[in-house]
Write a protein that holds these residues in place. Structure first.
Motif, short mmCIF file in Angstrom:
data_model
loop_
_atom_site.label_atom_id
_atom_site.label_comp_id
_atom_site.label_asym_id
_atom_site.label_seq_id
_atom_site.Cartn_x
_atom_site.Cartn_y
_atom_site.Cartn_z
N ASN A 249 -17.52 -34.70 5.34
CA ASN A 249 -16.73 -34.59 6.57
C ASN A 249 -15.30 -34.94 6.19
O ASN A 249 -15.00 -36.09 5.87
CB ASN A 249 -17.25 -35.55 7.65
CG ASN A 249 -16.41 -35.53 8.92
OD1 ASN A 249 -15.43 -34.79 9.03
ND2 ASN A 249 -16.78 -36.35 9.88
N GLY A 251 -12.73 -34.48 8.20
CA GLY A 251 -11.92 -34.74 9.39
C GLY A 251 -11.31 -33.51 10.02
O GLY A 251 -10.26 -33.60 10.68
N PRO A 253 -10.33 -30.87 12.59
CA PRO A 253 -10.30 -30.91 14.06
C PRO A 253 -11.03 -29.72 14.66
O PRO A 253 -11.28 -28.72 13.98
CB PRO A 253 -8.80 -30.84 14.37
CG PRO A 253 -8.22 -30.07 13.24
CD PRO A 253 -9.02 -30.47 12.02
N SER A 338 -6.94 -34.88 15.93
CA SER A 338 -7.96 -35.82 15.46
C SER A 338 -9.21 -35.08 15.01
O SER A 338 -9.47 -33.93 15.44
CB SER A 338 -8.31 -36.81 16.56
OG SER A 338 -8.79 -36.13 17.71
N PRO A 339 -10.03 -35.69 14.17
CA PRO A 339 -11.24 -35.04 13.66
C PRO A 339 -12.23 -34.70 14.78
O PRO A 339 -12.33 -35.41 15.77
CB PRO A 339 -11.84 -36.09 12.71
CG PRO A 339 -10.69 -36.95 12.32
CD PRO A 339 -9.81 -37.01 13.53
N GLU A 340 -12.96 -33.62 14.58
CA GLU A 340 -13.99 -33.23 15.53
C GLU A 340 -15.09 -34.30 15.59
O GLU A 340 -15.60 -34.62 16.66
CB GLU A 340 -14.58 -31.88 15.11
CG GLU A 340 -15.57 -31.29 16.08
CD GLU A 340 -16.02 -29.89 15.68
OE1 GLU A 340 -16.44 -29.13 16.56
OE2 GLU A 340 -15.95 -29.57 14.46
N PRO A 342 -15.11 -38.01 14.26
CA PRO A 342 -14.28 -39.02 13.59
C PRO A 342 -15.05 -40.14 12.90
O PRO A 342 -14.51 -40.79 11.99
CB PRO A 342 -13.44 -39.58 14.74
CG PRO A 342 -14.28 -39.38 15.96
CD PRO A 342 -15.03 -38.09 15.73
N VAL A 345 -15.98 -39.57 8.75
CA VAL A 345 -15.03 -38.97 7.81
C VAL A 345 -15.13 -39.66 6.46
O VAL A 345 -15.15 -40.89 6.37
CB VAL A 345 -13.59 -39.08 8.36
CG1 VAL A 345 -12.58 -38.58 7.32
CG2 VAL A 345 -13.46 -38.29 9.65
#
Length: 386
Positions: A249, A251, A253, A338-340, A342, A345
């Motif tokens: 992962n 991060g 978005p 921001s990451p889908e 979070p 990550v």
């Protein structure tokens, strides 16, 4: 039809898979099946539709979900993931948990849910937003419409291959269909290893100063961390797939443009490896298979949801984790989102030294050298379109 015919001739020429008796081999049968649109519900989509042999076996259609996800056979259905290129998929082992690495490794699709290429080949024909056949029986009936397929399947897989009573799980002819496609995908047509980088390793090509800087950075543990996910062997090994076939992962978005198409809910989250039926540990949430970097420069868009359109953007995205000045997504002109997912990550793998613009240019230049020779003209086409 003419385009498909010439694609077929070109692929036959480069695979050279007919046997000594002049009969088609399993791989050449798979080659023909790959280009045949009769295995989609409206008979308009083949494997080659989303994996164009002239475009590094990726989807370059102008109407493809605004360049993010592929359009189905019904000309309206859309998926949720960017179609991966099919080149070098044959380097991936079967999906498994490596007890030494303590990692999930291999498989096909972005979440590894298909163990092998054969398993993967069974997916798209029956996927309702892709080729959309209602069941395997329908595909077998489509095979039986063509005397060529009937005779070839019986020769390769036995006289009773169309007898549905042989198996309680997969119909023998459907199994043969997938095995033939797998045989084709294992040929050199999908993994030619003849890029500039491969020629460099053989002393047949001299890297430019920028390409060589990118190569040095890529393999260096003291600069960037590319090789932690995109190297299987050792530096400058022949036939390097440029992926370790593991899952991370990074991060990424969610893709607002994809959500805006309206075929999925606004709060949709792709859970990646956790969508694989064999995986149920939440620590794998949001992890996707590390893609091969071979042909990466000609297979945009990028990431599992097609959120980035340019390879350089991808490099700036990686760098923003380590570079306080790299705050803006150059494609949107806005801060990185921001990451889908979070919570999972892989920050350690993303840790590296900050990159200058020149170093990013160098890494992109190096990745362009990973383009198979027959696809190198696509680099020029991309350059002219900008």
């Amino acid at each position: 039809m003419k385009k498909i015919f010439y694609c077929l001739l070109a692929l036959i020429a480069c695979t050279n898979v007919a046997n000594a008796a002049g009969q088609l081999t399993e791989a050449q049968l798979g080659q023909i099946l790959f280009l045949d649109s009769n295995f989609s519900v409206n008979r308009t989509m083949s494997c080659a539709t989303c994996h164009d042999p002239s475009k590094s076996f990726s989807d370059h259609r102008e109407n493809v979900g605004l360049g993010m996800v592929s359009l189905g056979d019904d000309t309206k259905s859309l998926g949720t993931r960017n179609t991966p290129m099919a080149t070098y998929a044959n380097t991936s082992p079967s999906f498994h948990f490596d007890e030494v690495l303590k990692e999930y490794v291999g498989g096909q699709f972005l979440d590894g849910r298909a163990n092998t290429l054969s398993d993967q080949a069974m997916g798209p024909p029956l996927n309702p937003v892709e080729m959309a056949l209602p069941d395997a029986e329908t595909l077998v009936k489509r095979l039986q419409e063509n005397p060529f397929y009937v005779s070839t399947f019986k020769r390769l897989y036995g006289e009773t291959v169309f007898d549905s009573k042989q198996s309680d799980t997969v119909l023998p002819a459907f199994d043969g269909f997938s095995r033939a496609l797998q045989a084709f995908e294992k040929t050199d047509a999908f993994s030619s290893y003849d890029s500039k980088y491969d020629r460099f390793l053989k002393g047949e090509y001299d890297l430019t100063v920028l390409e060589d800087l990118g190569r040095t950075l890529f393999f260096s543990n003291n600069n960037v961390n590319c090789n932690s996910c995109h190297m299987l062997k050792t530096e400058d090994s022949p036939k390097e797939p440029f992926t370790n076939h593991q899952y991370r992962n990074i991060g990424v978005p969610s893709n607002d443009q994809l959500l805006a198409l309206g075929h999925i809910k606004e709060d949709f989250i792709d859970h990646g490896l956790l969508e694989n039926p064999a995986v149920d540990d939440p620590k794998y949430d949001g992890k996707f298979k590390n893609p091969s970097l071979r042909n990466v420069a000609v297979t945009a868009p990028y990431m599992h949801n097609g959120v980035f359109k340019e390879l350089r953007t991808v490099m700036e995205f990686y760098d923003h984790y380590n570079n306080t000045e790299r705050t803006i997504n150059p494609e949107t002109g806005k801060p990185w989102r921001s990451p889908e997912v979070p919570t999972t990550v892989d920050k350690e793998d993303l840790t590296a030294h900050a990159l200058t613009d020149r170093k990013i240019d160098a890494l992109v230049a190096f990745m362009k050298t990973l383009t198979d020779k027959r696809f190198e003209p696509l680099l020029m086409l991309d350059k002219k379109s900008k």
